[in-house]
Design a protein around this motif. Sequence first.
Motif, PDB file in Angstrom:
ATOM      1  N   GLU C  50      82.009  49.590  13.754  1.00 13.83           N
ATOM      2  CA  GLU C  50      80.653  49.313  13.294  1.00 13.83           C
ATOM      3  C   GLU C  50      80.625  48.205  12.269  1.00 13.83           C
ATOM      4  OE1 GLU C  50      77.856  53.064  12.618  1.00 13.83           O
ATOM      5  OE2 GLU C  50      79.948  53.398  12.117  1.00 13.83           O
ATOM      6  N   SER C  51      79.437  47.830  11.889  1.00 11.68           N
ATOM      7  CA  SER C  51      79.257  46.839  10.847  1.00 11.68           C
ATOM      8  C   SER C  51      79.885  47.340   9.547  1.00 11.68           C
ATOM      9  CB  SER C  51      77.762  46.624  10.654  1.00 11.68           C
ATOM     10  OG  SER C  51      77.546  45.460   9.933  1.00 11.68           O
ATOM     11  N   THR C 191      77.608  38.077  19.664  1.00  3.39           N
ATOM     12  CA  THR C 191      76.575  38.933  19.089  1.00  3.39           C
ATOM     13  C   THR C 191      75.225  38.234  18.982  1.00  3.39           C
ATOM     14  OG1 THR C 191      78.284  39.984  17.830  1.00  3.39           O
ATOM     15  CG2 THR C 191      76.055  40.418  17.133  1.00  3.39           C
ATOM     16  N   HIS C 221      81.523  44.825  17.924  1.00  3.50           N
ATOM     17  CA  HIS C 221      81.134  46.192  17.608  1.00  3.50           C
ATOM     18  C   HIS C 221      80.706  46.898  18.884  1.00  3.50           C
ATOM     19  CE1 HIS C 221      77.369  43.792  16.938  1.00  3.50           C
ATOM     20  NE2 HIS C 221      77.085  44.554  17.975  1.00  3.50           N
ATOM     21  N   ARG C 276      66.298  55.235  22.939  1.00  3.91           N
ATOM     22  CA  ARG C 276      67.064  54.286  22.147  1.00  3.91           C
ATOM     23  C   ARG C 276      68.516  54.481  22.495  1.00  3.91           C
ATOM     24  NH1 ARG C 276      66.108  55.317  16.266  1.00  3.91           N
ATOM     25  NH2 ARG C 276      68.010  54.107  16.068  1.00  3.91           N
ATOM     26  N   LEU C 277      69.322  53.497  22.144  1.00  5.02           N
ATOM     27  CA  LEU C 277      70.724  53.625  22.484  1.00  5.02           C
ATOM     28  C   LEU C 277      71.308  54.847  21.800  1.00  5.02           C
ATOM     29  CD1 LEU C 277      72.004  49.985  22.323  1.00  5.02           C
ATOM     30  CD2 LEU C 277      71.330  51.340  24.294  1.00  5.02           C
ATOM     31  N   SER C 279      73.393  56.631  19.645  1.00  7.59           N
ATOM     32  CA  SER C 279      74.098  56.052  18.509  1.00  7.59           C
ATOM     33  C   SER C 279      74.682  57.129  17.628  1.00  7.59           C
ATOM     34  CB  SER C 279      73.166  55.170  17.709  1.00  7.59           C
ATOM     35  OG  SER C 279      72.078  55.944  17.271  1.00  7.59           O
ATOM     36  N   ILE C 280      75.567  56.695  16.770  1.00  8.21           N
ATOM     37  CA  ILE C 280      76.218  57.642  15.884  1.00  8.21           C
ATOM     38  C   ILE C 280      75.289  57.890  14.717  1.00  8.21           C
ATOM     39  CG2 ILE C 280      78.296  58.051  14.542  1.00  8.21           C
ATOM     40  CD1 ILE C 280      79.462  55.644  16.235  1.00  8.21           C
ATOM     41  N   LYS C 281      75.075  59.154  14.422  1.00  6.16           N
ATOM     42  CA  LYS C 281      74.152  59.476  13.328  1.00  6.16           C
ATOM     43  C   LYS C 281      74.783  59.175  11.972  1.00  6.16           C
ATOM     44  CE  LYS C 281      70.780  62.640  15.065  1.00  6.16           C
ATOM     45  NZ  LYS C 281      71.090  63.381  16.293  1.00  6.16           N
ATOM     46  N   GLY C 282      73.948  58.849  11.029  1.00  2.99           N
ATOM     47  CA  GLY C 282      74.427  58.633   9.654  1.00  2.99           C
ATOM     48  C   GLY C 282      74.748  57.181   9.391  1.00  2.99           C
ATOM     49  N   ALA C 283      74.868  56.873   8.101  1.00  4.93           N
ATOM     50  CA  ALA C 283      75.139  55.495   7.706  1.00  4.93           C
ATOM     51  C   ALA C 283      76.629  55.244   7.705  1.00  4.93           C
ATOM     52  CB  ALA C 283      74.576  55.245   6.319  1.00  4.93           C
ATOM     53  N   PRO C 284      77.048  54.015   8.023  1.00  3.93           N
ATOM     54  CA  PRO C 284      78.471  53.694   7.885  1.00  3.93           C
ATOM     55  C   PRO C 284      78.876  53.956   6.445  1.00  3.93           C
ATOM     56  CG  PRO C 284      77.253  51.840   8.820  1.00  3.93           C
ATOM     57  CD  PRO C 284      76.259  52.860   8.403  1.00  3.93           C
ATOM     58  N   ARG C 297      84.475  62.102   8.495  1.00  6.82           N
ATOM     59  CA  ARG C 297      84.067  63.498   8.352  1.00  6.82           C
ATOM     60  C   ARG C 297      82.570  63.691   8.082  1.00  6.82           C
ATOM     61  NH1 ARG C 297      84.807  66.586   3.223  1.00  6.82           N
ATOM     62  NH2 ARG C 297      85.482  64.516   2.633  1.00  6.82           N
ATOM     63  N   PRO C 298      81.952  62.929   7.132  1.00  6.64           N
ATOM     64  CA  PRO C 298      80.547  63.192   6.834  1.00  6.64           C
ATOM     65  C   PRO C 298      79.626  63.021   8.038  1.00  6.64           C
ATOM     66  CG  PRO C 298      81.505  61.766   5.160  1.00  6.64           C
ATOM     67  CD  PRO C 298      82.495  61.876   6.268  1.00  6.64           C
ATOM     68  N   ARG C 299      80.043  62.226   9.019  1.00  6.93           N
ATOM     69  CA  ARG C 299      79.162  61.993  10.161  1.00  6.93           C
ATOM     70  C   ARG C 299      79.669  62.674  11.423  1.00  6.93           C
ATOM     71  NH1 ARG C 299      79.210  55.727  10.387  1.00  6.93           N
ATOM     72  NH2 ARG C 299      77.510  55.875  11.882  1.00  6.93           N
TER      73      ARG C 299
END
Lengths: 317, 372, 349
Positions: C50-51, C191, C221, C276-277, C279-284, C297-299
């Motif tokens: 990810e970014s 990109t 990514h 929507r695509l 996607s992985i939940k949560g912020a990087p 772990r948090p995500r």
Amino acid sequence: MATFLVRRSIGAILVCIAVTFVVFLIFIVVPGGDPAQRIAGKNATPQNIINIRHSWGFDQPFYTQYWVMLKKMFGGNLVSYTSQQNVLTQIVQGMPATFSLTIGASIIWLFFGILVGVLSAITAGRLSDRVITVLALIGISMPVFWLGIITRYYLAEGGLVTWFPDGEYVGITQSPVQWLSHMILPWLVLAVLFIGFYGRVLRGNILDTINEDYVRTAKSKGLTPRRILVKHVLRTSLIPIVTLFGLDFAAVLGGGAILTETVFDLHGVGQYAELSINNFDLPPIMGVTMYGAFFIVVFSMIVDLFYAYLDPRIRPT
Amino acid sequence: MAQQAGETEFTLDTAAELASDEPASTIRGRSPWYLAWHRLRRNYVAFAFLVLFVVVLAACALAPVYASQVAHSGPNANHVLETVKVNGHEVSVVSAGGYIDKKTGKPCTVSGTGCELFSAIPIGPTWFSAGGKFVLGADANGRDVAVRLLYGGRSSLVVGIGSTAICVFFAVILALLSGYFGGWIDFVITRFFDLFYAFPVVLLGIALGSALAINGFHHFGINIESGSLWIPTLVISYVLVPYVGRPLRGQVLSLREKEFVEAAISQGASPMRVMFSELLPNITSSLLVFFTLIIANNIVLEAALSFLGAGVQPPTASWGTLIADGQNLIVTRPWLALAPGIAIVLTVLSLNVFGDGLRDALDPRAKIKIEH
Amino acid sequence: MEPGGALMAERLLEVEDLSVHFATVDGTVKAVDGVSFELERGKVLGIVGESGSGKSVTAMTLMGLTRDVNAHFGGEVRYKGRNLLELSESEMQGYRGNEIGMIFQDPMTSLNPVYRIGEQIVEAIQAHDKVDKRVAKRRAVELLKQVGIPNPESRVDDFPHQFSGGMRQRAMIAMALSCNPDVLIADEPTTALDVTIQAQIIELIGRLKDDFNSAVIMITHDLGVVAEIADEIIVMYAGRVVEQAEKRDLFYDPQMPYTWGLLGSIPRLDRPKPERLHSIKGAPPSVINAPAGCKFRPRCPHAFEKCVDEPALENRVEKPGHLDRCWLDVEVKRALRDATISGDTQEAA
Ligand SMILES: Nc1ncnc2c1ncn2[C@@H]1O[C@H](COP(=O)(O)OP(=O)(O)OP(=O)(O)O)[C@@H](O)[C@H]1O
Ligand SMILES: [Mg+2]
């Protein structure tokens, strides 16, 4: 290219016309009271005031007054009412001093401004950068007229030393050596503020540009640091400086150095306006304001053309 | 950046999860204002200069106290014919003039090249050896310079801060209108800016200041008398509006394209709402920096106008008029011109250094580079 | 060195336990932490994440572009046996462009707007080859032709703003290849481009790699981009490698729940387009205050007690060389995975 020039020239002419209107508002309409009395200044005789009222058409309608003012200004018939001298002649007399001051000072401030900016940017965050920053900020913070008074007293009048001749302007044709020695101190004093300011602006520009993607590309090609700095970073960082320089140069040429000229008694265009302020003698101030605006308008046009040359993205094809 | 496919979804659950994992402070710390404050707090130089500015402010605010309790004089009180005890000796406040040597400042007998004739010579700085009277000496009218310096600071600061507030206020309104509505409103406003860019600032200020100095301003139901501080304040704020307005307009213009603004508009927010609760908060950080730096600039501009006689009018003291007064006596009493100049340099420098630190804190691009 | 005979591929780059930390006013940024990989001539390595996962920093460090007063490096980057991290800045210059070339993400901003395309390529050539301008320019035209720019003889004198996005990226590729580097690093080269152009650029890079007999590191990514051309793929998260495998293994037997998320993000033609695509939940994660233990772990929906300790990057499956950082039991994990990736049931809700 031709259309660009034509469009830009028409714009410049329109601005000039608008400028005359603003001058009309500032000096004749906005202040209120009797404009004739105001133009005549503090020491006017009643007869003087009656003459002015008549010759400026203050008993006529608004547009006639404006027209009369235009005729006076562009016909070269603006006359100071305290000394009865023609304003245009006086301005022309002041031009050699003002031009000498501007050209010399601008070379100094451009050179040292760029030097200061580059030095502090390439050592950003280090001690030398901090020192330069503080010095530049002190330069920006000093009122130019105060610096002039102090340096003149301590360095020219003998307060400490007499390294420089004391004020006044000596024509370059009269004596080039005298001209130079009389101009050095005013040049330096006028340049100080600009050096500090340009140094700060350029430092910021360089630090912004260094983070640009194309600088990273240049680095990734294996270019030498010097080539990257000169060809890629400075080339673009200096573009805004060019604009700044053109306009500042024009403003100083157009009487914006009124303070330096006054403090060093250079008898330039700016000082001519200053001498009229205390008598509230408005025609010279009007004349110099117009004259200053003229230079700025012309130079901003030149700057635009040059800008288009420096930045191919806005180059007209 | 916005269109990257790895776009993430932040739900309340994950937020809570993250919060429980990391120390609370680092989560809250993400706010840009907090980060800016965090950075500013470590910039001791900027802070020291802020303190210096506050000290100057306080000293000028306390001018009447100093005048009545220490100097026993007023800003315009004339002591020409009086004497004062310096270290037990009676000294006249203003002595008869004569020829003065330019180099030494001492009387000389012949009018040689180094000598100049002065009509009257005021007392020099007594540095508290006269019980607080004439600490910095007197001027040609026998007025206490230290008292006038503090009162002059009041005028300079009032004009400097007042003109900045007015100028920034109008610049923001114009920038918001111009950037939000675009079209002919933007056209008119930018032409207005261009027009005033065509004048050298000092000349325009002088032109307005000197034109208004005679009768004051009496239009649109506003009446300002000629000696009022309002004249330099308004003149300065007026001539600088384009210089603040133009860069702000540019910022508003680029914000206007941002998604959150588009979103607010498409949700039917009124123009007022968009301008004041979406656009304005996003330019506050630049406003803050502008504000500091423009005050510094305006204090210098006020001094310049007053020095030339187109700003604060005598007998009211301001740092600019004090320097003008001091210029005539520089050979005998250099402190008359030095003191107000140093006051200006310190005040303006403190604002410039603090403003610089503020900008670095709010916009740290130069220090932390974020690559994508 | 293992014995391998004449057929043994030439190992160009060996990165060992590389870490890059930046000291900033807001704290230490651990942009890259313990990354290792190898690259052989003729191969394509994909780096995916990810970014903010540290892909660009890794790539730029290989070229010495992250050197700065506040940067701190650990580990080794060996190029043909020499540790690049120990080279002086002027020695490094000899490698940049000449041995390792790089293409950047945004062709709009990666070319200097004030110089002609040709001038910029000529500059790259002259940085390493002492040839005169005319020769260099002829080579620039030749390169532009090779990357598929029509009318290269006249376009070579255009300014970047006269080129379209795809053409600029082709020009960037021409520039990166101008000194015939052995390693080409492409940092998200597609990109900023639109989808049809993306495929052409990827295809072009693959072809040029063979023509120039070099190796490629392809950063993205989006796993879809490397699906075609990569030989090996490493997945990065919060500055660390979390999974590393040959392309086939990574696509068919991904071990990290994070990789599943990335795989789920690839739009597929065989299914109706979701709202929507996936996607992985949560912020990087923040690389300043990364959580202790497994960084994901948090995500991670499957996190359990053991995840408080960080798993090592090691081989946990049958296939040797397939490394991951996940505590979950392999069999349990495979079952969970098949439910996650193929079942868009929960996603549709
Ligand atoms: N010079 C630097 N100083 C401080 N932090 C940095 C610096 N360069 C990068 N970083 C940080 O390091 C982290 C990794 O950045 P990097 O650019 O490698 O991410 P990336 O994986 O390439 O992401 P993207 O997909 O957005 O390109 C980011 O959080 C970034 O902010
Ligand atoms: Mg990146």
